[in-house]
Scaffold this active site. Structure first.
Site, mmCIF file in Angstrom:
data_model
loop_
_atom_site.group_PDB
_atom_site.id
_atom_site.type_symbol
_atom_site.label_atom_id
_atom_site.label_comp_id
_atom_site.label_asym_id
_atom_site.label_seq_id
_atom_site.Cartn_x
_atom_site.Cartn_y
_atom_site.Cartn_z
ATOM 1 N N LYS A 91 0.863 -1.189 0.000
ATOM 2 C CA LYS A 91 0.000 0.000 0.000
ATOM 3 C C LYS A 91 0.885 1.219 0.000
ATOM 4 C CE LYS A 91 -3.923 2.218 1.238
ATOM 5 N NZ LYS A 91 -3.767 2.749 -0.141
ATOM 6 N N LYS A 127 4.914 1.780 -3.603
ATOM 7 C CA LYS A 127 4.800 3.156 -4.098
ATOM 8 C C LYS A 127 4.842 3.121 -5.613
ATOM 9 C CE LYS A 127 4.531 7.413 -2.541
ATOM 10 N NZ LYS A 127 3.887 7.966 -1.345
ATOM 11 N N ASP A 167 -0.539 10.908 -4.025
ATOM 12 C CA ASP A 167 0.690 11.519 -3.479
ATOM 13 C C ASP A 167 0.841 12.827 -4.252
ATOM 14 O OD1 ASP A 167 3.162 10.990 -1.670
ATOM 15 O OD2 ASP A 167 4.106 11.566 -3.553
HETATM 16 P P1 NAP Z 1 0.946 18.099 -3.306
HETATM 17 O O1 NAP Z 1 -0.474 18.285 -2.909
HETATM 18 O O2 NAP Z 1 1.279 17.864 -4.719
HETATM 19 O O3 NAP Z 1 1.768 19.371 -2.757
HETATM 20 C C1 NAP Z 1 3.161 19.457 -2.792
HETATM 21 C C2 NAP Z 1 3.518 20.873 -2.407
HETATM 22 O O4 NAP Z 1 4.931 20.997 -2.256
HETATM 23 C C3 NAP Z 1 3.120 21.905 -3.461
HETATM 24 O O5 NAP Z 1 2.741 23.093 -2.815
HETATM 25 C C4 NAP Z 1 4.427 22.088 -4.243
HETATM 26 O O6 NAP Z 1 4.522 23.312 -4.945
HETATM 27 C C5 NAP Z 1 5.388 22.059 -3.095
HETATM 28 N N1 NAP Z 1 6.768 21.817 -3.545
HETATM 29 C C6 NAP Z 1 7.199 20.846 -4.369
HETATM 30 N N2 NAP Z 1 8.531 20.953 -4.537
HETATM 31 C C7 NAP Z 1 8.907 22.003 -3.779
HETATM 32 C C8 NAP Z 1 10.143 22.617 -3.522
HETATM 33 N N3 NAP Z 1 11.269 22.156 -4.074
HETATM 34 N N4 NAP Z 1 10.171 23.684 -2.672
HETATM 35 C C9 NAP Z 1 9.036 24.154 -2.109
HETATM 36 N N5 NAP Z 1 7.826 23.606 -2.323
HETATM 37 C C10 NAP Z 1 7.771 22.558 -3.151
HETATM 38 O O7 NAP Z 1 1.599 16.873 -2.494
HETATM 39 P P2 NAP Z 1 1.247 16.368 -1.042
HETATM 40 O O8 NAP Z 1 0.299 15.240 -1.166
HETATM 41 O O9 NAP Z 1 0.931 17.515 -0.167
HETATM 42 O O10 NAP Z 1 2.641 15.720 -0.603
HETATM 43 C C11 NAP Z 1 3.673 16.480 0.010
HETATM 44 C C12 NAP Z 1 4.668 15.544 0.663
HETATM 45 O O11 NAP Z 1 4.005 14.733 1.642
HETATM 46 C C13 NAP Z 1 5.374 14.563 -0.265
HETATM 47 O O12 NAP Z 1 6.665 14.293 0.247
HETATM 48 C C14 NAP Z 1 4.517 13.305 -0.123
HETATM 49 O O13 NAP Z 1 5.224 12.142 -0.474
HETATM 50 C C15 NAP Z 1 4.233 13.361 1.357
HETATM 51 N N6 NAP Z 1 3.077 12.580 1.799
HETATM 52 C C16 NAP Z 1 1.839 12.814 1.272
HETATM 53 C C17 NAP Z 1 0.760 12.094 1.759
HETATM 54 C C18 NAP Z 1 -0.638 12.370 1.292
HETATM 55 O O14 NAP Z 1 -1.563 11.781 1.864
HETATM 56 N N7 NAP Z 1 -0.862 13.244 0.327
HETATM 57 C C19 NAP Z 1 0.944 11.103 2.743
HETATM 58 C C20 NAP Z 1 2.226 10.897 3.261
HETATM 59 C C21 NAP Z 1 3.278 11.644 2.786
HETATM 60 P P3 NAP Z 1 4.297 23.356 -6.557
HETATM 61 O O15 NAP Z 1 2.807 23.289 -6.723
HETATM 62 O O16 NAP Z 1 4.904 24.642 -6.957
HETATM 63 O O17 NAP Z 1 5.017 22.149 -7.135
#
Ligand code: NAP
Length: 446
Positions: A91, A127, A167
């Site tokens: 998962k 993943k 993600d």
């Molecule tokens: P998301 O909705 O796509 O948001 C990612 C955010 O990070 C966006 O605001 C993006 O900006 C920003 N970003 C990307 N690269 C960046 C950088 N180099 N410097 C500053 N900001 C940056 O993704 P998310 O789901 O929130 O996931 C964020 C993190 O949490 C990832 O590491 C993911 O693996 C982890 N995570 C997510 C979940 C989940 O349930 N979603 C669960 C566990 C872990 P832009 O729009 O400009 O790219």
């Protein structure tokens, strides 16, 4: 430092996975913690659980052809890594971002294995994703891409085999298109094959908020363990995506004030506290840039250069992407008196930054513990799908809060039991490794 007994195992991982830097970074971090576990449980080394745990069970790479709005043919590369299924079906989320490659997917799958074990729920780790950039693509293009991606992926997944979720770049819209194509190809309404679904067609309430809320609950538990709380604290949250937005929401509900957030083009500061209505409208509906926040809110300022970690705060939550918080940033945070650092993203802190927090005795929560609320709520979604039930928001949030408290306490207690009180990195790695490796031994050499 990697224990002497593990140097050969790590050298082998390096030899096999050359140039997969993020994956090697994640493996090194786990192996650096588990020397004391092997001293207590030599049978785990005899069964070669370390070597086996570092090698994914299955890695799938595939072509994703699709046509853009101009009729031009585009080709992307899709990935799914089913890392470890000792505790349950694999998962983990799907990431659509141009930086996606096999090393990134393996690092995320490896981390996911231990994270899922920490939840105490019956889920293995995996993943996937694609090097597809959804930015600037129309809704129709996103749909065609998702359909093509699923046309290959469907044969590798299933509610008892592997259950993807969202993600970076994959939210409810993409999960909808992916599920629609799965249903069409298989002729089965198999709700439990994907999580993060819309709440009117099998999704769980709180799943959207779960990772961000869970990280805030974890921060609250860390502070409570030190007779403190988020109430009245100044916080900085990087990113402005799914995790960041809901971390900000819960921090505000718990009495903290988030004074800065970001996207990949820069960050905004707002000493009055980020206005969530404006942020949600901008990011969730208009899909705009963070700079527009400062155009709308008079107390805010947009900064396009420098680092969000220059903004003074008591609690820092990196919620954007891997390796976004460097050693230099950690020094700035420490100079500014940071009291706790909680990773909402996966591996956002570099090894140098983690070392600085650890040596200074600053409570630091690794993502595999602090952001496990998302996958835990996905497992709750699977439970509801299996029983054809749907729970209320308050009941599901209560379950999430209890799970996060349990993960916190487990890591805290394991760190103390293994001679490093307050070291959440060690506590999380030891607990996750023990749960997965003991299940692997029980299942025999498979
Ligand atoms: P998301 O909705 O796509 O948001 C990612 C955010 O990070 C966006 O605001 C993006 O900006 C920003 N970003 C990307 N690269 C960046 C950088 N180099 N410097 C500053 N900001 C940056 O993704 P998310 O789901 O929130 O996931 C964020 C993190 O949490 C990832 O590491 C993911 O693996 C982890 N995570 C997510 C979940 C989940 O349930 N979603 C669960 C566990 C872990 P832009 O729009 O400009 O790219």
């Amino acid at each position: 430092m990697i224990d002497e007994k593990l140097t050969n195992a790590f050298a082998d991982v390096v030899r096999r996975n050359q140039s997969e830097n993020e994956f090697l970074q994640a493996v090194r971090e786990v192996l650096s913690s588990i020397g004391p576990v092997l001293a207590k449980h030599p049978e785990l080394a005899e069964h070669k659980t370390i070597e086996r745990i570092c090698e994914p069970e299955r890695q799938i790479i595939f072509r994703v052809p699709w046509a853009d709005d101009q009729g031009e043919i585009q080709i992307n590369r899709g990935f799914r890594v089913q890392f470890n299924s000792a505790l349950g079906p694999t998962k983990g989320g799907l990431r659509f971002h141009p930086s996606v490659n096999l090393g990134i997917v393996k690092f995320l799958g490896f981390e996911q294995t231990f994270k899922n074990a920490l939840t105490g729920m019956p889920i293995g780790g995996g993943k996937g994703g694609a090097d597809f950039d959804p930015k600037g693509r129309s809704d129709d293009e996103i749909m065609r891409f998702c359909q093509s991606f699923m046309t290959e992926l469907y044969r590798h997944i299933g509610e008892y085999t592997d259950v993807p979720a969202g993600d970076i770049g994959v939210g409810a819209r993409e999960i909808g298109y992916l599920f629609g194509q799965y249903k069409r190809i298989t002729n089965r309404y198999e709700s439990g094959v994907l999580t993060g679904k819309g709440t009117n067609w099998g999704g769980a309430l709180v799943r959207t908020e779960a990772t961000g809320y869970g990280s805030a609950f974890f921060a609250e538990s860390m502070l409570e363990a030190r007779n403190d709380s988020l109430d009245g604290k100044t916080c900085v949250v990087s990113g402005s995506g799914n995790v960041a937005i809901f971390a900000i929401e819960k921090i505000h509900q718990l009495g903290g004030t988030v004074v800065a957030c970001s996207d990949s083009a820069g960050y905004v500061t707002d000493p009055k506290g980020i206005d969530l209505d404006v942020l949600k409208e901008l990011k969730l509906r208009q899909r705009g840039r963070i700079s527009a926040y400062a155009e709308e809110v008079t107390s805010a300022r947009f900064v396009s250069d420098g680092s969000i970690w220059d903004v003074p705060c008591q609690v820092a939550l990196p919620c954007a992407t891997q390796n976004e918080l460097t050693g230099h940033d950690a020094r700035t945070l420490l100079d500014n008196g940071v009291m706790a650092v909680v990773e909402g993203a996966n591996m956002p802190s570099t090894p140098e930054a983690i070392e600085l927090f650890t040596v200074s005795g600053t409570p630091f929560a690794p993502g595999k513990a602090a952001n496990a609320g998302g996958v835990a709520t996905s497992a709750l979604e699977m439970q509801q799908n299996a029983s054809r039930d749907s729970w209320s928001f308050s009941h599901t949030e209560q379950r999430l809060s209890e799970i996060m408290t349990r993960i916190h306490d487990t890591c805290f207690e394991a760190a103390a039991a293994y001679g490093s009180p307050g070291n959440y990195v060690l506590g999380a790695n030891v607990t996750g490794f023990l749960r997965v490796s003991q299940a692997m031994v029980a299942l025999g050499l498979i």
